[in-house]
Write a protein that holds these residues in place. Structure first.
Motif, PDB file in Angstrom:
ATOM      1  N   ARG A   1       0.783  -1.285   0.053  1.00 30.26           N
ATOM      2  CA  ARG A   1       0.013  -0.011  -0.127  1.00 30.26           C
ATOM      3  C   ARG A   1       0.840   1.188   0.001  1.00 30.26           C
ATOM      4  N   MET A   2       1.943   1.226   1.105  1.00 31.63           N
ATOM      5  CA  MET A   2       2.852   2.391   0.876  1.00 31.63           C
ATOM      6  C   MET A   2       3.640   2.575  -0.297  1.00 31.63           C
ATOM      7  N   ARG A   3       4.091   1.797  -1.179  1.00 35.84           N
ATOM      8  CA  ARG A   3       4.610   1.813  -2.343  1.00 35.84           C
ATOM      9  C   ARG A   3       3.724   2.276  -3.500  1.00 35.84           C
ATOM     10  N   LEU A   4       2.255   1.580  -3.410  1.00 32.00           N
ATOM     11  CA  LEU A   4       1.445   2.176  -4.743  1.00 32.00           C
ATOM     12  C   LEU A   4       0.995   3.597  -4.518  1.00 32.00           C
ATOM     13  N   LYS A   5       0.855   3.912  -3.045  1.00 29.13           N
ATOM     14  CA  LYS A   5       0.353   5.255  -2.783  1.00 29.13           C
ATOM     15  C   LYS A   5       1.600   6.218  -3.282  1.00 29.13           C
ATOM     16  N   ALA A   6       2.856   5.818  -2.816  1.00 30.32           N
ATOM     17  CA  ALA A   6       4.105   6.778  -3.161  1.00 30.32           C
ATOM     18  C   ALA A   6       4.183   6.970  -4.713  1.00 30.32           C
TER      19      ALA A   6
ATOM     20  N   SER B   1      -5.518  -0.973  -4.843  1.00 34.25           N
ATOM     21  CA  SER B   1      -5.338  -1.281  -3.742  1.00 34.25           C
ATOM     22  C   SER B   1      -4.581  -2.400  -3.518  1.00 34.25           C
ATOM     23  N   PRO B   2      -3.844  -2.953  -2.615  1.00 37.96           N
ATOM     24  CA  PRO B   2      -2.975  -4.257  -2.591  1.00 37.96           C
ATOM     25  C   PRO B   2      -3.903  -5.449  -3.015  1.00 37.96           C
ATOM     26  N   ARG B   3      -5.136  -5.281  -2.466  1.00 41.49           N
ATOM     27  CA  ARG B   3      -6.034  -6.577  -3.001  1.00 41.49           C
ATOM     28  C   ARG B   3      -6.267  -6.405  -4.552  1.00 41.49           C
ATOM     29  N   THR B   4      -6.492  -5.572  -5.035  1.00 39.01           N
ATOM     30  CA  THR B   4      -6.803  -5.374  -6.454  1.00 39.01           C
ATOM     31  C   THR B   4      -5.496  -5.557  -7.113  1.00 39.01           C
ATOM     32  N   ALA B   5      -4.183  -5.269  -6.814  1.00 37.21           N
ATOM     33  CA  ALA B   5      -3.137  -5.362  -7.324  1.00 37.21           C
ATOM     34  C   ALA B   5      -2.774  -6.836  -7.420  1.00 37.21           C
ATOM     35  N   LEU B   6      -2.988  -7.561  -6.343  1.00 36.90           N
ATOM     36  CA  LEU B   6      -2.815  -8.878  -6.273  1.00 36.90           C
ATOM     37  C   LEU B   6      -3.614  -9.787  -7.122  1.00 36.90           C
TER      38      LEU B   6
END
Length: 548
Positions: free
Chosen positions: A491-496, A502-507
């Motif tokens: 989440r921190m890396r995607l937000k940055a 979201s992490p769930r969507t990414a996975l």
């Protein structure tokens, strides 16, 4: 160059023919080789020639063999998690702390599989085995059984202190050593099972999820201001929240060599005893410990005189002193009005109920009969008192149980005192260098840890727990905590990078990158499905290499 079938004397022959141009520039054909009669050319005779030609072109050897494809396995999601796992150094940390020459199984790989399972398809340990058959997990043993997973959990707890210290060392570079704002909160995790064991963690207590009594354990999580989980604590299900605070702080100070710690915690953790312990810890040693704690609403009665003398600024903030520390109060007029109106409406409903009961009694006394059971003063008292108790308004509505006739009264002073507290948030702090607005903002950031608990209970599915032994329960909590760390790092890396996933969507999107295995004859070929642009963007946003 090509093959040609010719007929001669009623027989068919296979020839290898070459086309060329003569001196006049005209195309002519000549036979390079006669391969024989068609009826004599069996696959056994032609297959070596076909395979040789394919090998010369770098192609599959014998295309005449049956092509057998295994079921495709998801790869992109576990590949991404494995890369983050390695970047955080969790692989090295677990290998060092779990090293045992007598153990033949790869415990780090088994723990990693259980952690990834919580993020990709949370299930029981048996369900984890079924999931492993559907994914192409990097660096996994060929054979994994249910007993392997349970033994890995036991090994995790046999070396629990070493494991958690090693993991903390890997996260230290992510923590600011000059100033660390840490947030601490607890939640409850439901457990199945009826039996009792020694040192049982499964205690009965008020469950935050169901709102009723449940068998559970208490899970505490400490995280940074950036949302990175640092450590977790596990306590019996009937332990009071206030008793968990000091042990947690000592662990934070032991594992993370920060010079100044500001603890932010919710209402359930504040008590006079905790304030004294925090003050004693703050005065001990060269490292500075400060806190921002919310005052429980049940303690607001002690602040009545202080609240009455407060003067709020344009932002609805005021400051005073309480118990030798700074008391910061935030007032929201709209929320105060909503709370007051809601309370007044409930009180009016109960007054109307009381008037109906009294009216029925008056009619009976006047000789008027009504259908149904005859009312009595004692029965009216009982019904009215029960309704007041269920509405949690006994402080304001007082049935007169000593009177012969059914009656009640309103405590207007208590109502006014309650309205004095409406819409107010009270914080107790010993931090001298922040403004009231900054203290309130820090406290409101605590909501992020609640979102982490929701992730634990929804995406990671920490509950309900079916383990019985205390160490297995602790191991389950550690596995889920590690899954939360990976989730938050994603989440921190995607937000940055400004990515909206979201992490769930990414996975879920990365899981569509699959590994395929195909068998042709005695040869086996593996490959990955083609990556879509949005999947490649995710690897860039997460700072990860692409799978190859």
């Amino acid at each position: 160059m090509y093959t040609k079938i010719t007929t001669s004397g009623g027989r068919r022959y296979l020839q290898l023919v070459e086309g060329y141009r003569n001196e006049d520039g005209k195309v002519r054909h000549r036979v390079i080789a006669n391969l024989g009669r068609i009826e004599d050319l069996t696959p056994r005779k032609l297959d070596p020639l076909i395979s040789g030609l394919n090998r010369a072109l770098g192609r599959t050897g014998n295309t005449a063999s049956e092509v057998i494809s295994d079921s495709a396995r998801a790869h992109g999601d576990v590949f991404a998690l494995h890369e983050i796992w390695k970047q955080l150094g969790f692989d090295r940390a677990l290998e060092r702390s779990l090293r045992d020459g007598r153990r033949k199984t790869d415990v780090e790989a088994l723990v990693r599989a259980m952690v990834f399972n919580r993020l990709c398809a949370p299930d029981s340990k048996l369900g984890c085995l079924r999931w492993l058959d559907t994914v192409a997990m990097p660096a996994m043993p060929e054979t994994v059984t249910h007993q392997h997973l349970l033994r890995a959990m036991d090994a995790l707890m046999d070396h629990a202190d070493a494991v958690e210290d090693a993991l903390a060392k890997q996260m230290r570079p992510l923590v600011d050593r000059d100033l660390a704002v840490v947030f601490y909160d607890l939640t409850t995790v439901r457990i199945h099972g009826e039996g009792r064991v020694e040192d049982d963690l499964r205690g009965f207590g008020m469950n935050k999820e169901t709102g009723g009594i449940a068998r559970q354990f208490v899970l505490g999580v400490v995280q940074t201001a950036d949302g990175l989980p640092l450590l977790h604590t596990v306590h019996p299900g009937n332990m009071a929240e206030t008793k968990t605070l000091q042990g947690m702080l000592q662990t934070v100070l032991q594992r993370f060599p920060v010079q100044r710690v500001i603890l932010v915690a919710d209402r359930g953790l504040l008590s006079q005893e905790n304030i004294g312990e925090l003050t004693a810890l703050a005065d001990r040693g060269s490292r500075k410990l400060e806190f921002i704690l919310a005052v429980p609403a049940r303690r607001y009665i002690e602040l009545a005189e202080t609240f009455e003398g407060l003067a709020f600024d344009a932002d609805g903030l005021a400051e005073a002193e309480f118990s030798g520390h700074r008391l910061i109060v935030a007032h929201d007029p709209l929320r105060a009005a909503e709370q007051s109106d809601r309370r007044r409406a409930r009180i009016r409903e109960l007054e109307e109920m009381g008037e109906r009961l009294a009216g029925k009694l008056d009619q009976q006394d006047a000789g008027e009969t009504a259908r149904g059971r005859r009312a009595s003063d004692r029965g009216s008292y009982s019904r009215f008192a029960k309704a007041v108790a269920e509405a949690e308004l006994t402080r304001f509505i007082k049935p007169d149980l000593q009177a012969d006739l059914f009656s009640w009264s309103l405590d207007e002073a208590a109502i006014a005192r309650a309205e004095l507290f409406d819409g107010k948030l009270a914080l107790l702090t010993n931090v001298a260098g922040i403004t009231p607005a900054e203290a309130v903002a820090r406290y409101k950031s605590l909501a992020d840890i609640e979102r982490g608990f929701r992730v634990l209970k929804s995406d990671i599915e920490i509950a309900p727990v079916h383990h019985r032994l205390p160490d297995r329960i602790r191991a389950h909590a550690l596995i889920c905590f590690l899954a939360l760390v990976l989730y938050r790092v994603m989440r921190m890396r995607l937000k940055a990078t400004g990515h909206s996933a979201s992490p769930r969507t990414a996975l879920d999107l990365l899981a569509r990158i699959q590994k395929h295995t195909t068998h042709i004859g005695d040869q086996t070929f593996t490959g990955l499905s083609r990556s879509m642009p949005e999947q490649l963007d995710l690897f860039d946003a997460l700072g990860l290499p692409k799978p190859a």
